[in-house]
Design an enzyme around this catalytic site. Structure first.
Site, PDB file in Angstrom:
ATOM      1  CG  ASP A  72      -0.251  -0.533   2.486  1.00  0.00           C
ATOM      2  OD1 ASP A  72       0.953  -0.277   2.656  1.00  0.00           O
ATOM      3  OD2 ASP A  72      -0.921  -1.204   3.288  1.00  0.00           O
ATOM      4  CG  ASP A 141      -8.773  -2.396  12.547  1.00  0.00           C
ATOM      5  OD1 ASP A 141      -7.767  -2.943  12.032  1.00  0.00           O
ATOM      6  OD2 ASP A 141      -9.266  -1.341  12.103  1.00  0.00           O
ATOM      7  CG  HIS A 143      -6.081  -2.901   9.089  1.00  0.00           C
ATOM      8  ND1 HIS A 143      -6.172  -2.118  10.218  1.00  0.00           N
ATOM      9  CD2 HIS A 143      -4.863  -2.621   8.556  1.00  0.00           C
ATOM     10  CE1 HIS A 143      -5.067  -1.407  10.364  1.00  0.00           C
ATOM     11  NE2 HIS A 143      -4.249  -1.697   9.365  1.00  0.00           N
ATOM     12  CD  GLU A 148      -8.530   0.656   7.904  1.00  0.00           C
ATOM     13  OE1 GLU A 148      -8.382  -0.242   8.752  1.00  0.00           O
ATOM     14  OE2 GLU A 148      -7.955   1.751   7.988  1.00  0.00           O
TER      15      GLU A 148
END
Length: 267
Positions: A72, A141, A143, A148
Site C-alpha cells: 500500500d 482491528d 486489517h 479495513e
C-alpha cells in the site's frame, strides 16, 4: 493454516527472515524467472528487514532477481516525505540490498487517476504470473494491508478511506497529530493477497491478541479481514507469546506441538 507460536518478537523476525531466504534460494531465481515477493511497511516487519539485510550481508541470499510489490501507499503524500512508504522501504530495506531498482513496485499515491493506477498494479502483478510469497502485518482491528473492517474479501487493489482507529494508530509516525495522517490510501485487496502462492503474516504484541484470535479461532468475516487467511492453501501466521493471550490454551498447545521443529529453529 500454520500457526508458529514463538516467545518473542525477535524470534518472529528471525524465523520470518529465514523463511523468506529459504524460499528465494529454493526457487533459484534468474532474470527471466524472478522470485516475486510481497512486502509490508509498519513497525512489525522492521526487525525482519534488519535480519534480511544481515543475511544478505553474510552472503546467504541475493535479491538481484527478486521482484517486490508493496502492499500500500498513502494518497497525496509525496514520495520524498519521511513517512511515505516509498521512503520507508528504501530507508529500511532497499538501500541496503542488491535489488535492482526496476524490480521495485510501490503504488503511486500521487497519481491523478487512482483507479487507473490500481488497475495498472494488478496487471503488473499478473504479468509475473503470481506473487510467490506475500509477507504482511496486521492492524489492531485485524486489517491486512489497508483492508479495513467491512472490506470485501473479494476486493482488488483500490483506494480506501482509513478508519479512525488506523489514523490514531498511525499518528505516532506523524508527531502524534492525527490531522497530519493522510485520510486515504491505495492498497492491494484481500483477493489480491489470497492470490499469492503463500501468505505469511507477522502478529506480535498484546494489542494484536484479538486480531490473532479472529484469524485463528474466529469465523471468516469481513469485519476481521485477517480471518480470510483461513481460506488460503498456504497461510502462515508467526506470532509471539504476548499476541496469544486471547487464544485458547489448547489452541496454543496444539500448534506448539505441531510446529516443534520450526520453534526450535530459532531457540
Amino acid at each position: 493454516m500454520r500457526l508458529i507460536p514463538l516467545q518473542t518478537s525477535e524470534q518472529v523476525s528471525r524465523w520470518a527472515a529465514r523463511h523468506i531466504v529459504e524460499r528465494i534460494n529454493r526457487f533459484q531465481p534468474t532474470a527471466d524467472r524472478p522470485f516475486v515477493l510481497g512486502l509490508p511497511t509498519g513497525g512489525t516487519p522492521l526487525q525482519t528487514y534488519k535480519e534480511l539485510i544481515r543475511l544478505y550481508q553474510a552472503g546467504e541470499v541475493s535479491f538481484q532477481h527478486v521482484v517486490t510489490f508493496n502492499m500500500d501507499e498513502y494518497v497525496g503524500l509525496p514520495k520524498e516525505h519521511p513517512q511515505s512508504y516509498h521512503t520507508f522501504m528504501y530507508r529500511n530495506f532497499f538501500d541496503h540490498i542488491d535489488i535492482q531498482p526496476q524490480n521495485i513496485n510501490i503504488l503511486n499515491g500521487n497519481t491523478e487517476d487512482h483507479d487507473a493506477e490500481c488497475r495498472r498494479y494488478e496487471e503488473k502483478i499478473k504479468s509475473y504470473g503470481k506473487i510467490h510469497l506475500f509477507m504482511g502485518g496486521v492492524g489492531v482491528d485485524g486489517h491486512i494491508a489497508f483492508n479495513e473492517p467491512a472490506s470485501s474479501l473479494g476486493s482488488r487493489t483500490r483506494i480506501k478511506t482509513l478508519t479512525e482507529d488506523t489514523l490514531i494508530a498511525n499518528s505516532r509516525f506523524f508527531d502524534n497529530d492525527i490531522t497530519k495522517v493522510p485520510k486515504y490510501a491505495l492498497t492491494v485487496g484481500v483477493a489480491t493477497l489470497l492470490d499469492a502462492e503463500e501468505v505469511m503474516l507477522l502478529i506480535t504484541g498484546y494489542n494484536k491478541a484479538l486480531a490473532l484470535q479472529a484469524c485463528v479461532e474466529g469465523s471468516v468475516n469481513h469485519m476481521w479481514t485477517v480471518s480470510a487467511l483461513q481460506l488460503h492453501k498456504r497461510g502462515i501466521v508467526v506470532c509471539d507469546e504476548p499476541a496469544t493471550q486471547e487464544l485458547k490454551v489448547k489452541t496454543v498447545k496444539y500448534f506448539t506441538q505441531l510446529e516443534t521443529q520450526a520453534i526450535q529453529s530459532v531457540l
